[in-house]
Design a protein around this motif. Structure first.
Motif, short mmCIF file in Angstrom:
data_model
loop_
_atom_site.label_atom_id
_atom_site.label_comp_id
_atom_site.label_asym_id
_atom_site.label_seq_id
_atom_site.Cartn_x
_atom_site.Cartn_y
_atom_site.Cartn_z
N THR A 84 0.83 -1.21 0.00
CA THR A 84 0.00 0.00 0.00
C THR A 84 0.86 1.26 0.00
O THR A 84 0.46 2.29 -0.54
N THR A 85 2.03 1.19 0.60
CA THR A 85 2.92 2.35 0.62
C THR A 85 3.31 2.74 -0.81
O THR A 85 3.31 3.92 -1.17
N LEU A 86 3.61 1.73 -1.62
CA LEU A 86 3.96 1.98 -3.02
C LEU A 86 2.74 2.49 -3.79
O LEU A 86 2.83 3.48 -4.54
N ALA A 87 1.59 1.82 -3.59
CA ALA A 87 0.38 2.22 -4.33
C ALA A 87 -0.04 3.65 -3.98
O ALA A 87 -0.42 4.43 -4.86
N ALA A 88 0.05 4.01 -2.70
CA ALA A 88 -0.39 5.36 -2.28
C ALA A 88 0.57 6.43 -2.77
O ALA A 88 0.17 7.57 -3.05
N SER A 89 1.84 6.07 -2.89
CA SER A 89 2.81 7.03 -3.40
C SER A 89 2.53 7.30 -4.89
O SER A 89 2.55 8.45 -5.34
N ILE A 90 2.21 6.24 -5.62
CA ILE A 90 1.86 6.40 -7.04
C ILE A 90 0.57 7.21 -7.17
O ILE A 90 0.45 8.07 -8.04
N LEU A 91 -0.38 6.97 -6.27
CA LEU A 91 -1.63 7.73 -6.27
C LEU A 91 -1.36 9.24 -6.24
O LEU A 91 -1.90 10.00 -7.04
N SER A 92 -0.47 9.66 -5.34
CA SER A 92 -0.20 11.09 -5.23
C SER A 92 0.48 11.61 -6.50
O SER A 92 0.19 12.73 -6.97
N MET A 93 1.32 10.77 -7.07
CA MET A 93 2.06 11.15 -8.26
C MET A 93 1.14 11.36 -9.47
O MET A 93 1.40 12.20 -10.33
N GLU A 94 0.07 10.57 -9.50
CA GLU A 94 -0.83 10.64 -10.67
C GLU A 94 -1.43 12.05 -10.81
O GLU A 94 -1.64 12.52 -11.92
N SER A 95 -1.70 12.72 -9.69
CA SER A 95 -2.28 14.07 -9.75
C SER A 95 -1.32 15.02 -10.46
O SER A 95 -1.74 15.87 -11.25
N VAL A 96 -0.04 14.88 -10.14
CA VAL A 96 0.96 15.77 -10.74
C VAL A 96 1.12 15.42 -12.22
O VAL A 96 1.27 16.30 -13.07
N MET A 97 1.05 14.12 -12.50
CA MET A 97 1.15 13.67 -13.88
C MET A 97 0.02 14.26 -14.73
O MET A 97 0.21 14.66 -15.87
N LEU A 98 -1.17 14.33 -14.12
CA LEU A 98 -2.34 14.81 -14.84
C LEU A 98 -2.32 16.33 -15.04
O LEU A 98 -2.65 16.82 -16.11
N ALA A 99 -1.92 17.05 -14.00
CA ALA A 99 -2.16 18.50 -14.01
C ALA A 99 -0.93 19.35 -13.75
O ALA A 99 -1.03 20.57 -13.77
N GLY A 100 0.21 18.72 -13.52
CA GLY A 100 1.39 19.49 -13.12
C GLY A 100 2.13 20.11 -14.30
O GLY A 100 2.11 19.60 -15.41
N THR A 101 2.78 21.23 -14.03
CA THR A 101 3.71 21.81 -15.02
C THR A 101 5.00 21.00 -14.95
O THR A 101 5.20 20.21 -14.00
N ASP A 102 5.90 21.21 -15.88
CA ASP A 102 7.18 20.49 -15.83
C ASP A 102 7.93 20.78 -14.54
O ASP A 102 8.53 19.88 -13.94
N ALA A 103 7.87 22.05 -14.09
CA ALA A 103 8.58 22.41 -12.85
C ALA A 103 7.97 21.67 -11.66
O ALA A 103 8.68 21.17 -10.78
N GLN A 104 6.62 21.57 -11.63
CA GLN A 104 5.95 20.85 -10.52
C GLN A 104 6.26 19.36 -10.57
O GLN A 104 6.46 18.72 -9.54
N LYS A 105 6.32 18.83 -11.79
CA LYS A 105 6.64 17.40 -11.92
C LYS A 105 8.04 17.14 -11.36
O LYS A 105 8.27 16.18 -10.61
N LYS A 106 8.96 18.01 -11.73
CA LYS A 106 10.35 17.83 -11.26
C LYS A 106 10.39 17.90 -9.73
O LYS A 106 11.01 17.06 -9.07
N GLN A 107 9.67 18.89 -9.19
CA GLN A 107 9.63 19.06 -7.74
C GLN A 107 9.08 17.80 -7.05
O GLN A 107 9.58 17.35 -6.03
N PHE A 108 8.03 17.22 -7.63
CA PHE A 108 7.36 16.08 -6.99
C PHE A 108 8.09 14.76 -7.23
O PHE A 108 8.18 13.91 -6.35
N TYR A 109 8.60 14.60 -8.44
CA TYR A 109 9.22 13.31 -8.78
C TYR A 109 10.61 13.13 -8.15
O TYR A 109 11.00 12.00 -7.84
N THR A 110 11.34 14.23 -8.02
CA THR A 110 12.74 14.09 -7.58
C THR A 110 12.86 13.33 -6.26
O THR A 110 13.65 12.38 -6.17
N PRO A 111 12.09 13.67 -5.21
CA PRO A 111 12.22 12.88 -3.98
C PRO A 111 11.92 11.40 -4.21
O PRO A 111 12.58 10.53 -3.64
N MET A 112 10.95 11.13 -5.09
CA MET A 112 10.58 9.73 -5.33
C MET A 112 11.66 8.94 -6.01
O MET A 112 11.81 7.74 -5.80
N LEU A 113 12.42 9.63 -6.83
CA LEU A 113 13.53 8.94 -7.50
C LEU A 113 14.69 8.74 -6.54
O LEU A 113 15.63 8.01 -6.82
#
Ligand code: COS
Length: 391
Positions: A84-113
């Motif tokens: 569930t930890t993995l699934a919930a992390s992907i859940l949060s990421m999907e919002s940024v994937m859908l509506a984020g700017t490139d800068a927001q995506k970078k901000q959100f994805y970097t910690p996950m990587l």
């Protein structure tokens, strides 16, 4: 027939091996203590699996939705609390994937990587199934927004690095007044409250979040003001099948545990009792049907076709199957089941019918889709005429 590609088969095998090595040996211990499984984040870090949904252009693995489901099923087989930890992390990421700017995506994805995780803050004490009932507000200021309110039942909330937080920018407008924001851990006024002591998924982290005049920049807004409900609903459409995938893994584990017990209990052939064998067959049929509904939904998504109804169907069916199969396994195993891992599977399965949108809400989504379709057979056309019957 194996209809997976060579690459998918290899990724599935890697996930199975990871589960066998890291998840299964620790699942019971962490279930018992309820402690968060921090070791798993470390173990998963080299594979960057927490970035499996992130596009390659941002440094992620960019697995297809079906490939992600294969990984989640394997993790779910090992322990749904950990998965569930993995699934919930992907859940949060999907919002940024859908509506984020490139800068927001970078901000959100970097910690996950870098081995960190995300959390999705939608639910509130006054807004569970009724998303429009949220009382958390975001007031526009000269610098950005001030967020005030609270969130509850937030998976990963106590350990996530980045959050998606939904708040009312126009409280009078109901669901049309909801907006979505990115928030980072450590922002002043953002507090992590009490951790829930849960019946199932015990080692996953579920907390209350306090938001006391949290100041965030204007650049934290995802999309436009008022886009929040659409972002939330589209995110859930994308993410609910992940819970279906965990549920399929859980159900498969319950069947495997039950079969292993039966072999021990009734060594040799012939295997006794058709009634018992029919139960095993039903479990197997239900699990495969749930898996195929899920894979069909992923195929629709990959083909760019609408999948909202199928998303709800796959989550509902798979989690109901998981509960049913775990309960049946326990019934067949009797006392041995009650004192075995099957008890954990049952406890874990129960909440999967509830979280990420209750199965009642999913049925509402499916029913609305069914009723929105044009009538296929008009009653008078369907009924045979007297003339036709006389022939
Ligand atoms: N995709 C895109 N937009 C969607 C959508 C979807 N799947 N579902 C709804 N919307 C939009 C609607 O189109 C509508 O916007 P417009 O008026 O501009 O058309 C808006 O969202 C409101 O939709 P609706 O009127 O259907 O809202 P309801 O208040 O009736 O709520 C349910 C719909 C019950 C389905 C929704 O509130 C829901 O899913 N609740 C469960 C929440 C949940 O899963 N919580 C889990 C916690 S997060 S782990």
């Amino acid at each position: 027939m194996n209809i997976l590609t060579q690459e998918q088969t290899e990724i599935q095998k890697a996930a199975k091996d990871f589960t066998a090595q890291h998840i299964i040996p620790k699942a019971a211990e962490y279930d018992k203590s309820g402690a968060f499984h921090a070791f798993l984040l470390e173990a998963a870090k080299p594979s960057k699996i927490f970035g499996m949904a992130i596009p390659k252009s941002f440094g992620g693995l960019e697995y297809s939705p079906l490939t992600q489901a294969l990984v989640l099923e394997e993790w779910g087989y090992g322990c749904c609390g950990m998965a569930t930890t993995l699934a919930a992390s992907i859940l949060s990421m999907e919002s940024v994937m859908l509506a984020g700017t490139d800068a927001q995506k970078k901000q959100f994805y970097t910690p996950m990587l870098n081995g960190k995780i995300g959390a999705f803050g939608l639910t509130e004490p006054s807004a569970g199934s009724d998303v429009g009932g949220g009382k958390t507000t975001a007031v526009k200021t000269a610098e950005g927004y001030t967020i005030h309110g609270s969130k509850c039942w937030i998976t990963n909330g106590g350990i996530a690095e980045v959050f998606i937080i939904f708040a009312q920018t126009d409280p009078k407008a109901g669901v049309k007044g909801i907006s979505a924001f990115i928030m980072e851990r450590g922002t002043p006024g953002f507090t992590v409250g009490q951790e829930e002591d849960k019946l199932g998924l015990r080692s996953s982290n579920t907390v209350f979040l306090g938001l006391h005049d949290v100041k965030i920049p204007a650049s934290a807004l995802l999309g436009k003001e008022g886009d929040g409900m659409k972002i939330a609903m589209q995110t859930l459409d994308l993410a609910r099948p992940a819970i279906g995938a965990l549920a399929v893994g859980l159900a498969q584990r319950a069947l495997d545990e039950c079969v292993a017990h039966m072999h021990e209990r009734f060594p040799g052939k012939p295997f006794p009792g058709q009634a018992l064998q029919f139960k095993l067959a039903d479990m197997r049929i239900q699990i495969e049907a749930a898996r195929q509904v899920l894979h069909h939904m992923m195929a629709l998504r990959e083909a760019g076709k609408p999948f909202s109804e199928e998303s709800a169907m796959s989550k509902t069916y798979a989690t109901d199957v998981a509960m049913n199969v775990a309960a049946t396994a326990m019934r067949l195993m009797g006392s041995a089941g009650y004192t075995s891992n099957v008890g954990k599977l049952m406890r874990d399965a129960k909440v999967m019918q509830i979280y990420e949108g209750t199965n009642q809400i999913q049925r509402l989504v499916v029913a609305r889709a069914v009723l929105a379709r044009p009538k296929v057979i008009a009653p008078k056309d369907a009924a045979p005429t007297e003339k036709a019957m006389a022939k």
